[in-house]
Write a protein that holds these residues in place. Structure first.
Motif, PDB file in Angstrom:
ATOM      1  N   ASP A 118       4.198  -6.094  19.823  1.00  0.00           N
ATOM      2  CA  ASP A 118       3.495  -5.155  19.284  1.00  0.00           C
ATOM      3  C   ASP A 118       2.240  -5.344  19.860  1.00  0.00           C
ATOM      4  OD1 ASP A 118       4.719  -6.489  17.559  1.00  0.00           O
ATOM      5  OD2 ASP A 118       4.026  -8.839  17.432  1.00  0.00           O
ATOM      6  N   ASN A 162       4.903   0.828   4.418  1.00  0.00           N
ATOM      7  CA  ASN A 162       6.376   0.340   5.096  1.00  0.00           C
ATOM      8  C   ASN A 162       6.530   1.210   6.102  1.00  0.00           C
ATOM      9  OD1 ASN A 162       6.364  -1.804   3.419  1.00  0.00           O
ATOM     10  ND2 ASN A 162       7.518   0.289   1.936  1.00  0.00           N
ATOM     11  N   ARG A 163       7.507   0.987   6.764  1.00  0.00           N
ATOM     12  CA  ARG A 163       8.598   1.359   8.282  1.00  0.00           C
ATOM     13  C   ARG A 163       8.559   2.807   7.771  1.00  0.00           C
ATOM     14  NH1 ARG A 163      13.046  -0.680  11.710  1.00  0.00           N
ATOM     15  NH2 ARG A 163      11.158  -2.451  11.986  1.00  0.00           N
ATOM     16  N   GLU A 210       0.607  -0.362  10.159  1.00  0.00           N
ATOM     17  CA  GLU A 210       1.178  -0.897  10.269  1.00  0.00           C
ATOM     18  C   GLU A 210       1.143  -2.062   8.805  1.00  0.00           C
ATOM     19  OE1 GLU A 210       4.544  -2.900  12.332  1.00  0.00           O
ATOM     20  OE2 GLU A 210       3.459  -1.541  13.262  1.00  0.00           O
ATOM     21  N   ARG A 211      -0.043  -2.416   8.702  1.00  0.00           N
ATOM     22  CA  ARG A 211       0.263  -3.074   6.964  1.00  0.00           C
ATOM     23  C   ARG A 211      -0.461  -2.501   5.611  1.00  0.00           C
ATOM     24  NH1 ARG A 211      -4.336  -4.342  10.538  1.00  0.00           N
ATOM     25  NH2 ARG A 211      -6.072  -3.795   8.893  1.00  0.00           N
ATOM     26  N   ARG A 212      -0.633  -1.095   5.837  1.00  0.00           N
ATOM     27  CA  ARG A 212      -0.617  -0.331   4.629  1.00  0.00           C
ATOM     28  C   ARG A 212       0.559   0.144   4.361  1.00  0.00           C
ATOM     29  NH1 ARG A 212      -6.262   3.049   4.497  1.00  0.00           N
ATOM     30  NH2 ARG A 212      -7.730   1.740   4.616  1.00  0.00           N
ATOM     31  N   ARG A 222       5.443   5.244   7.185  1.00  0.00           N
ATOM     32  CA  ARG A 222       5.085   5.105   8.957  1.00  0.00           C
ATOM     33  C   ARG A 222       5.576   5.883   9.438  1.00  0.00           C
ATOM     34  NH1 ARG A 222       5.156  -0.049   8.706  1.00  0.00           N
ATOM     35  NH2 ARG A 222       6.517   0.029  10.116  1.00  0.00           N
ATOM     36  N   ASP A 269       1.051  -1.094  18.995  1.00  0.00           N
ATOM     37  CA  ASP A 269      -0.393  -0.787  18.567  1.00  0.00           C
ATOM     38  C   ASP A 269      -0.922  -0.128  19.871  1.00  0.00           C
ATOM     39  OD1 ASP A 269      -2.787  -1.159  17.353  1.00  0.00           O
ATOM     40  OD2 ASP A 269      -4.410  -2.023  18.701  1.00  0.00           O
ATOM     41  N   ASN A 325     -11.237  -1.000  10.830  1.00  0.00           N
ATOM     42  CA  ASN A 325     -10.636  -0.705  12.396  1.00  0.00           C
ATOM     43  C   ASN A 325     -11.585  -0.330  13.369  1.00  0.00           C
ATOM     44  OD1 ASN A 325      -8.366  -1.799  10.259  1.00  0.00           O
ATOM     45  ND2 ASN A 325      -8.973  -0.069   9.656  1.00  0.00           N
ATOM     46  N   GLU A 358      -5.366   2.235  13.588  1.00  0.00           N
ATOM     47  CA  GLU A 358      -5.081   0.180  13.622  1.00  0.00           C
ATOM     48  C   GLU A 358      -3.899  -0.623  12.029  1.00  0.00           C
ATOM     49  OE1 GLU A 358      -7.081  -3.138  15.398  1.00  0.00           O
ATOM     50  OE2 GLU A 358      -8.200  -1.770  14.299  1.00  0.00           O
ATOM     51  N   SER A 359      -4.650   0.524  10.822  1.00  0.00           N
ATOM     52  CA  SER A 359      -4.212  -0.408   9.930  1.00  0.00           C
ATOM     53  C   SER A 359      -2.897  -0.221   9.356  1.00  0.00           C
ATOM     54  CB  SER A 359      -5.247  -0.767   8.264  1.00  0.00           C
ATOM     55  OG  SER A 359      -5.672   0.455   8.107  1.00  0.00           O
TER      56      SER A 359
END
Length: 482
Positions: free
Chosen positions: A189, A451-452, A447-449, A455, A193, A439, A444-445
């Motif tokens: 992870d 879907n794969r 991954e949270r915002r 991204r 990042d 962030n 950085e965000s």
């Protein structure tokens, strides 16, 4: 070795594989870092490796002596040995010809001509950065804030750690050195990042900074033939060039460090969204501004004294900051300008008004914040003219050209259509950074915002744009010259 070079693109994965597959023990990991960092730095000029090694030996030895020495006068002597050696090297390589030339000019002003030959001195890359980093170690050991290390390999790795060796962040020994005492274990992870931050740093360097540099250089180098609106455009391009270049380097350095299990401090916190100059300096080149605050400003008395002391200390810190950037009066004027910007806030007690993120939790800023951002950005843009100009005459003539009647004419810049594409890319980058301003870095965000699939589409677009704008020749980072 440049982050945006083929050499580094080969070096990084090879070092990464060797580091994690071969170096299983802590000491071996640190040895790998020292060897890899010396290869990385020696790629420019192997002769300057002796300078880093000498600085490392001096500060390590001073630290060991400070551990056992109890007498205050001897401790001070040891501290000053480190300070004089480190700043002596920095002063010689960076400022010798500057002081010599001004010495000759001063005598010429009073009618006496003297003939002194200047030296053809090559400035060692990164000397301003690693000098301050090693000084932080000695000063903190002297103040007993840090236990001096017995591990010469770990200390050497701290001094020459390749991701941040050349242009920072300038790490404190109290924060970075202890990380070399702990065995690192690969964490997927953190590596992912780190790769995200490297990607965004490359975008800012290759797509924003290098693009802007083409137009900024053209306009500044031919400013005498440009009208006012074109000169404003040149200043705007340089403003984003230096941000994209330096914050891009910091992103790559921090992201690369994370690949090897290290955490470096944030060096830029979206400074162009600042609402006043005090906030700007809490967000721009954070590692340097906090270094000057802790090791110069506060020991001078900081803002605890009367008005005269506050004014004195403010000007000292900003002039030194300007002078740190290079041997040119333009940098000192740039520093004085920022002191003049900052001083009213300090005297009115408003220098710590904006401590949080602008428009936190909201998409849009308030009208007041929006205009505060515009005013602060305009002040910094004006100051960047002095920073970029080759000398004071050039800076003043450039400013005179800006504030002429031609300011309201169409820019007489030949590559205006090409420049428009760069403006669109700048706006895109500003939007991404605005959305990610809460962030540590803009992506950085992600991954949270998303879907794969989304991204990976975004990553693919960024990689494609970087590939389109990647230059065939190497483009050095601006702060390598500092």
């Amino acid at each position: 070795m440049l982050f945006n070079s083929i050499d580094f693109a080969v070096f990084l994965p090879l070092f990464f594989l060797c580091y994690w597959l071969v170096a299983k023990r802590l000491r071996l990991q640190n040895i790998f870092i020292v060897v890899g960092s010396y290869i990385f730095y020696g790629w420019w000029d192997w002769r300057f490796l002796a300078l880093i090694l000498f600085s490392t030996v001096i500060d390590y030895s001073v630290g060991r002596k400070l551990l056992v020495e109890k007498r205050d006068n001897r401790r001070k002597m040891l501290l000053w040995t480190s300070v004089i050696v480190n700043l002596g090297f920095l002063g010689f390589f960076k400022y010798y010809n500057f002081f010599l030339d001004n010495f000759v000019d001063a005598f010429a002003f009073f009618g006496t001509k003297i003939s002194v030959s200047s030296l053809n001195i090559i400035l060692p890359v990164g000397i301003s950065f690693y000098t301050f980093q090693t000084l932080s170690y000695t000063i903190d050991v002297y103040k007993r804030k840090l236990e001096p290390t017995k591990d010469f390999i770990a200390f050497s790795a701290f001094v020459c750690f390749f991701p941040q060796l050349v242009a920072g962040p300038i790490e404190r020994a109290t924060q970075l050195l202890p990380q070399f005492y702990k065995k690192r274990v690969f964490e997927l992870d953190k590596a992912k990042d780190g790769m995200r931050q490297i990607l965004w740093g490359l975008f800012k360097k290759v797509v924003i900074a290098d693009n802007c540099a083409t137009f900024a250089n053209d306009i500044f180098n031919n400013s005498g033939h440009m009208n006012g609106s074109a000169l404003v455009l040149g200043a705007l391009f340089f403003t984003f060039q230096i941000y994209g270049d330096f914050s891009g380097y910091s992103d790559i350095a921090i992201g690369t460090s994370r690949l090897f299990g290290f955490h470096l401090m944030q060096n830029f916190a979206f400074p162009y969204f600042s609402r006043d100059i005090a906030e700007f300096w809490r967000r721009w080149h954070i590692s340097l501004s906090t270094w000057f605050r802790d090791y110069v400003y506060i020991p001078l008395g900081g803002s605890r004294g009367g008005i005269r002391m506050k004014i004195r200390n403010t000007f000292i810190i900003f002039v030194i900051s300007g002078f740190w950037h290079g041997a040119n009066w333009t940098f000192m004027v740039w520093g004085v300008l920022h002191a003049l910007y900052f001083l009213p806030l300090l005297l009115m007690g408003k220098n710590r008004t904006h401590l949080g993120v602008v428009a936190e939790g909201n998409i849009w800023p308030s009208i007041k914040d929006f205009f505060s951002i515009i005013v602060t950005f305009s002040l910094t843009l004006f100051a960047w003219i002095f920073f970029r100009a080759k000398d004071l005459d050039h800076a003043f003539s450039y400013i005179a050209g800006v504030f002429s009647k031609s300011l309201f004419e169409r820019p007489n810049f030949l590559h205006l259509r090409m420049a428009f594409v760069s403006v669109v890319l700048i706006v895109l980058a500003v939007v991404v950074e605005w959305l990610g301003r809460e962030n540590k870095y803009a992506l950085e965000s992600l991954e949270r915002r998303f879907n794969r699939p989304y991204r990976w589409f975004i990553y693919a677009v960024i990689v494609f744009v970087i590939g389109v704008y990647m230059k065939t020749e190497e483009s050095p980072f601006i702060y390598f010259q500092f």
